[in-house]
Design a protein around this motif. Structure first.
Motif, short mmCIF file in Angstrom:
data_model
loop_
_atom_site.label_atom_id
_atom_site.label_comp_id
_atom_site.label_asym_id
_atom_site.label_seq_id
_atom_site.Cartn_x
_atom_site.Cartn_y
_atom_site.Cartn_z
N PHE A 145 144.27 108.36 -98.85
CA PHE A 145 144.36 108.96 -97.53
C PHE A 145 143.37 108.29 -96.58
N ILE A 146 142.14 108.13 -97.02
CA ILE A 146 141.09 107.55 -96.19
C ILE A 146 141.34 106.06 -95.96
N GLU A 160 131.68 111.10 -99.86
CA GLU A 160 131.12 112.12 -98.97
C GLU A 160 132.00 113.37 -98.95
N VAL A 161 133.31 113.19 -99.02
CA VAL A 161 134.22 114.35 -99.08
C VAL A 161 133.86 115.23 -100.27
N PHE A 162 133.66 114.60 -101.42
CA PHE A 162 133.37 115.39 -102.62
C PHE A 162 131.94 115.91 -102.64
N PRO A 188 144.59 120.52 -99.81
CA PRO A 188 144.65 120.45 -98.34
C PRO A 188 143.26 120.54 -97.69
N TRP A 189 142.38 121.32 -98.27
CA TRP A 189 141.03 121.44 -97.74
C TRP A 189 140.30 120.10 -97.83
N LEU A 190 140.46 119.43 -98.97
CA LEU A 190 139.83 118.11 -99.13
C LEU A 190 140.37 117.11 -98.11
N PHE A 191 141.69 117.14 -97.88
CA PHE A 191 142.28 116.25 -96.89
C PHE A 191 141.75 116.58 -95.49
N ALA A 246 138.34 115.11 -95.28
CA ALA A 246 138.47 113.65 -95.16
C ALA A 246 138.90 113.28 -93.74
N ARG A 247 139.82 114.02 -93.19
CA ARG A 247 140.30 113.75 -91.83
C ARG A 247 139.15 113.85 -90.83
#
Length: 184
Positions: A24-25, A40-42, A58-61, A64-65
C-alpha cells in the motif's frame, strides 16, 4: 473496552498485515521510504494497541495513509525549498519507458484528483472491500460507494472509449474489476 496487549496477537497481526501495508505504501510514495513508513505504522499500532479496533487491517491502512500524506507534505516543502535554492532535480529518464496504452493510463490517472485516485486504489490495488475502504477514509460504506463510482466514471471518461483493452492488459484482476464497477 481496553484490550490487553498480547504480544502473540500483535505478532500475528504484524505477520499477516505487513506485506499488504508495505505494498500500500510503496504504491503511494518513494519505494526507498516505504519500509520505514511501514515500520512506523506498526510502531504506532504497538503504542496504541489498546485503542486499535477489532478490524485491524482497515485501521492500519488508515494510519499508513496518514503517514504517507505527512511524507508528501514534507516532500512538497523540501521541493519548494530546492526550487528557492535553484537546485531542482532532473527528470527521471525511466519515466518515458511506457507503452502508449500505459502512458494513456498514467496521464488519465494523473488527471484525477487525489480523492478519486485514493478511492480506486484502495479497492483495485489494495484489495479492500468497500466497507474496509470506507473505514480507511473515515466515511460510511454508502458514501464510499458513491465516491468510488464517480471516480471510476471520471477515469473512464478521461481514458476515452479505449479504456477496456489497455487496462486489462496492464493491470491486475483487481484493477480490471474496479474499472468494471465490481467491488470485492
Amino acid at each position: 473496552m481496553v484490550r490487553p496487549r498480547p504480544d502473540a496477537v500483535f505478532s500475528e497481526v504484524f505477520r499477516a498485515s505487513y506485506p499488504d501495508v508495505l505494498a500500500f505504501i510503496r504504491r503511494r510514495t518513494d519505494p526507498a521510504l516505504a519500509e520505514d513508513l511501514a515500520a512506523e505504522v506498526f510502531a504506532i499500532a504497538w503504542d496504541r494497541w489498546a485503542e486499535v479496533p477489532r478490524e485491524v487491517r482497515p485501521w492500519l491502512f488508515g494510519v499508513a495513509r496518514n503517514l504517507v500524506a505527512n511524507d508528501h507534505r514534507t516532500q512538497a516543502r523540501r521541493r519548494r525549498l530546492e526550487l528557492r535554492l535553484g537546485s531542482e532535480r532532473d527528470p527521471d529518464p525511466d519515466d518515458t519507458a511506457f507503452s502508449a496504452a500505459a502512458l494513456d493510463l498514467r496521464l488519465a490517472w494523473a488527471r484525477l484528483d487525489d480523492a478519486d485516485r485514493e478511492a480506486i486504489a484502495l479497492v483495485a490495488w489494495d484489495g479492500l472491500t468497500g466497507r474496509e475502504a470506507a473505514a480507511v477514509l473515515g466515511c460510511t460504506r454508502a458514501a464510499f460507494s458513491v465516491r468510488l463510482s464517480r471516480a471510476r466514471r471520471r477515469l473512464k471518461r478521461t481514458m476515452g472509449d479505449s479504456v477496456d483493452e489497455p487496462v486489462r492488459s496492464l493491470t491486475t484482476p483487481h484493477l480490471t474489476a474496479a474499472f468494471k464497477g465490481e467491488l470485492p
